[in-house]
Design a protein around this motif. Structure first.
Motif, PDB file in Angstrom:
ATOM      1  N   UNK A 133       0.830  -1.215   0.000  1.00  0.00           N
ATOM      2  CA  UNK A 133       0.000   0.000   0.000  1.00  0.00           C
ATOM      3  C   UNK A 133       0.860   1.258   0.000  1.00  0.00           C
ATOM      4  N   UNK A 134       0.529   2.168  -0.877  1.00  0.00           N
ATOM      5  CA  UNK A 134       1.315   3.391  -1.038  1.00  0.00           C
ATOM      6  C   UNK A 134       0.468   4.608  -0.714  1.00  0.00           C
ATOM      7  N   UNK A 191     -14.484  12.096  -6.310  1.00  0.00           N
ATOM      8  CA  UNK A 191     -13.249  11.373  -6.617  1.00  0.00           C
ATOM      9  C   UNK A 191     -12.455  11.090  -5.348  1.00  0.00           C
ATOM     10  N   UNK A 192     -12.372  12.080  -4.455  1.00  0.00           N
ATOM     11  CA  UNK A 192     -11.669  11.832  -3.190  1.00  0.00           C
ATOM     12  C   UNK A 192     -12.383  10.765  -2.368  1.00  0.00           C
ATOM     13  N   UNK A 193     -13.696  10.849  -2.265  1.00  0.00           N
ATOM     14  CA  UNK A 193     -14.448   9.870  -1.487  1.00  0.00           C
ATOM     15  C   UNK A 193     -14.276   8.466  -2.057  1.00  0.00           C
ATOM     16  N   UNK A 194     -14.281   8.372  -3.366  1.00  0.00           N
ATOM     17  CA  UNK A 194     -14.068   7.077  -4.019  1.00  0.00           C
ATOM     18  C   UNK A 194     -12.689   6.529  -3.686  1.00  0.00           C
ATOM     19  N   UNK A 195     -11.682   7.379  -3.783  1.00  0.00           N
ATOM     20  CA  UNK A 195     -10.313   6.930  -3.505  1.00  0.00           C
ATOM     21  C   UNK A 195     -10.190   6.397  -2.084  1.00  0.00           C
ATOM     22  N   UNK A 196     -10.829   7.078  -1.151  1.00  0.00           N
ATOM     23  CA  UNK A 196     -10.761   6.623   0.237  1.00  0.00           C
ATOM     24  C   UNK A 196     -11.529   5.313   0.418  1.00  0.00           C
ATOM     25  N   UNK A 197     -12.721   5.227  -0.171  1.00  0.00           N
ATOM     26  CA  UNK A 197     -13.545   4.033  -0.013  1.00  0.00           C
ATOM     27  C   UNK A 197     -12.916   2.815  -0.678  1.00  0.00           C
ATOM     28  N   UNK A 198     -12.232   3.020  -1.794  1.00  0.00           N
ATOM     29  CA  UNK A 198     -11.653   1.925  -2.572  1.00  0.00           C
ATOM     30  C   UNK A 198     -10.138   1.865  -2.418  1.00  0.00           C
ATOM     31  N   UNK A 199      -9.621   2.380  -1.327  1.00  0.00           N
ATOM     32  CA  UNK A 199      -8.172   2.448  -1.152  1.00  0.00           C
ATOM     33  C   UNK A 199      -7.507   1.084  -1.312  1.00  0.00           C
ATOM     34  N   UNK A 200      -8.089   0.061  -0.713  1.00  0.00           N
ATOM     35  CA  UNK A 200      -7.496  -1.262  -0.810  1.00  0.00           C
ATOM     36  C   UNK A 200      -7.423  -1.762  -2.242  1.00  0.00           C
ATOM     37  N   UNK A 201      -8.481  -1.535  -3.016  1.00  0.00           N
ATOM     38  CA  UNK A 201      -8.493  -1.973  -4.409  1.00  0.00           C
ATOM     39  C   UNK A 201      -7.520  -1.175  -5.259  1.00  0.00           C
ATOM     40  N   UNK A 202      -7.284   0.075  -4.893  1.00  0.00           N
ATOM     41  CA  UNK A 202      -6.349   0.918  -5.636  1.00  0.00           C
ATOM     42  C   UNK A 202      -4.900   0.666  -5.229  1.00  0.00           C
ATOM     43  N   UNK A 203      -4.709  -0.068  -4.137  1.00  0.00           N
ATOM     44  CA  UNK A 203      -3.352  -0.349  -3.673  1.00  0.00           C
ATOM     45  C   UNK A 203      -2.760   0.760  -2.832  1.00  0.00           C
ATOM     46  N   UNK A 205      -2.838   3.302   0.916  1.00  0.00           N
ATOM     47  CA  UNK A 205      -3.132   3.419   2.336  1.00  0.00           C
ATOM     48  C   UNK A 205      -4.158   4.542   2.508  1.00  0.00           C
ATOM     49  N   UNK A 206      -5.338   4.247   3.051  1.00  0.00           N
ATOM     50  CA  UNK A 206      -6.368   5.293   3.162  1.00  0.00           C
ATOM     51  C   UNK A 206      -5.961   6.461   4.053  1.00  0.00           C
ATOM     52  N   UNK A 207      -4.951   6.251   4.907  1.00  0.00           N
ATOM     53  CA  UNK A 207      -4.485   7.344   5.763  1.00  0.00           C
ATOM     54  C   UNK A 207      -3.480   8.241   5.055  1.00  0.00           C
ATOM     55  N   UNK A 208      -3.093   7.869   3.837  1.00  0.00           N
ATOM     56  CA  UNK A 208      -2.086   8.642   3.105  1.00  0.00           C
ATOM     57  C   UNK A 208      -2.605   9.034   1.720  1.00  0.00           C
ATOM     58  N   UNK A 209      -3.744   9.700   1.701  1.00  0.00           N
ATOM     59  CA  UNK A 209      -4.332  10.176   0.446  1.00  0.00           C
ATOM     60  C   UNK A 209      -4.307  11.693   0.443  1.00  0.00           C
ATOM     61  N   UNK A 210      -3.661  12.257  -0.559  1.00  0.00           N
ATOM     62  CA  UNK A 210      -3.567  13.709  -0.721  1.00  0.00           C
ATOM     63  C   UNK A 210      -4.436  14.151  -1.884  1.00  0.00           C
ATOM     64  N   UNK A 367       3.645  12.017   2.347  1.00  0.00           N
ATOM     65  CA  UNK A 367       2.935  10.743   2.254  1.00  0.00           C
ATOM     66  C   UNK A 367       3.810   9.538   2.570  1.00  0.00           C
ATOM     67  N   UNK A 368       4.981   9.770   3.120  1.00  0.00           N
ATOM     68  CA  UNK A 368       5.847   8.667   3.489  1.00  0.00           C
ATOM     69  C   UNK A 368       5.245   7.907   4.657  1.00  0.00           C
ATOM     70  N   UNK A 369       5.494   6.590   4.756  1.00  0.00           N
ATOM     71  CA  UNK A 369       4.940   5.804   5.873  1.00  0.00           C
ATOM     72  C   UNK A 369       5.435   6.350   7.203  1.00  0.00           C
TER      73      UNK A 369
END
Length: 370
Positions: A133-134, A191-203, A205-210, A367-369
């Protein structure tokens, strides 16, 4: 729509050779001329560009001045007098002259974001070697809410993905005048809400979305951060704003100083805002003018880049000041020798790439871990 059907096609890369095959011959010749001009020895580039341009205590970079000179010689403008359709087509041609060959290796995948009216198209960029996850940048392209596309900003998205070591989701939000304010805002938030909801499918980390973007896209990113934060629930972790439009209600000093001759003009800005926010729209609405929001506290950290020779410079910096006064962590970086639009000029000279690389570094760090 099934939960697993939003990803379309296989991951792929586009080689420079494959990209060149789709570019008309005349455009490739023009691109070669532009590259040739930038390959000249510095004294010859200076001779072609003209005497140094100084204004407001700043000196325009030779790379930027040469670009403006070539633009004047070609007769092309950011906004065509022939209207919206021609302006969009001209930008699509112009990108081949200045953005450079596709940056590789970066995988791409089409993404369909479900919204009330159908699907919102987007492209997911994944740099090679990215494991696990990135971080993710949800990116909104510039173009005054009227022109521009994922294609016009393809290399910008590739550059940010590769240099920052994150995935980038570039969003094809609806454009004016077919879809006026606040259509683009609705798409950006979706688009932001989608990215957060589908974070796992997009590969990711939902906590690191800018969220991020340039010009009108920077406006949409700033507005998205405000709306997401104020409603509670998921909000962006970071904002990456390149020369954002932040106040549609007034003209500041930079708009007068750089009203003409530096790529984006004051007349262009009137044209863009007239299409996106026509008569009857409240231009003080924070969804259009995020600088005017009553409360800016609690927003995510932000990197704001402005360009010294840009009509939008002062309103971007005014937004940075207001955010800082509200307790938001702000990194403001004026590129004093550059013009509006510099993140799109990655294929010519060195200065544009250098400035964009600084922003990519800020994104990588943010966005680094942990």
């Amino acid at each position: 729509m099934r939960g697993d059907s939003f990803l379309r096609g296989e991951s792929s890369t586009t080689t420079a050779q494959e990209g060149a095959m789709t570019i008309p011959f005349q455009v490739r010749v023009q691109a070669a001329v532009v590259r040739g001009a930038y390959a000249l020895p510095r004294p010859l580039r200076r001779l072609l560009a003209g005497a140094p341009v100084r204004r407001d205590g700043q000196e325009l970079a030779l790379d930027a001045q040469l670009l403006l000179r070539l633009q004047r010689l070609s007769g092309e403008q950011l906004v065509s007098p022939r209207g919206v359709a021609h302006s969009r087509a001209a930008l699509d041609v112009g990108r081949h002259l200045v953005s450079g060959p596709p940056i590789e290796p970066v995988g791409t995948r089409d993404v369909a974001i479900p919204v009330a009216y159908g699907d919102l198209p987007a492209t997911l960029y994944t740099p090679a070697g990215l494991d696990g996850p990135s971080g993710l940048l949800v990116f909104f392209h510039g173009g005054g809410w009227v022109v521009g596309s994922r294609a016009s900003h393809d290399n910008t998205a590739r550059f940010l993905a590769q240099r920052a070591g994150v995935r980038v989701l570039s969003v094809e939000y609806r454009l004016a005048p077919e879809h006026v304010f606040p259509s683009a805002v609705d798409d950006a938030l979706a688009a932001f809400d989608f990215a957060h909801a589908k974070a796992g499918d997009l590969g990711v980390d939902p906590a690191r979305i800018a969220v991020g973007g340039d010009s009108a896209g920077g406006n949409l990113a700033a507005v998205t951060a405000q709306l997401a934060t104020r409603r509670g629930g998921p909000a962006p972790a970071f904002q990456l704003l390149f020369y954002p439009a932040t106040d549609a209600t007034r003209h500041r000093r930079s708009r007068q100083l750089f009203a003409d001759g530096f790529f984006l003009t004051s007349a262009h800005m009137d044209w863009f805002s007239g299409h996106y926010a026509p008569e009857g729209v409240d231009r003080a609405d924070p969804r259009l003018s995020p600088l005017l929001a009553d409360d800016l506290s609690g927003l995510p950290p932000v990197y704001i880049a402005t360009a010294g020779f840009d009509p939008l410079r002062d309103e971007g910096e005014a937004y940075a000041r207001r955010l800082s006064e509200a307790g938001v962590t702000v990194a403001l970086s004026r590129q004093p020798d550059l013009v509006h639009g510099y993140v799109n000029f990655l294929g010519i000279g060195h200065r544009f790439r250098e400035a964009t690389a600084e922003a990519a570094g800020a994104l990588r760090l943010a966005l680094s871990p942990r």
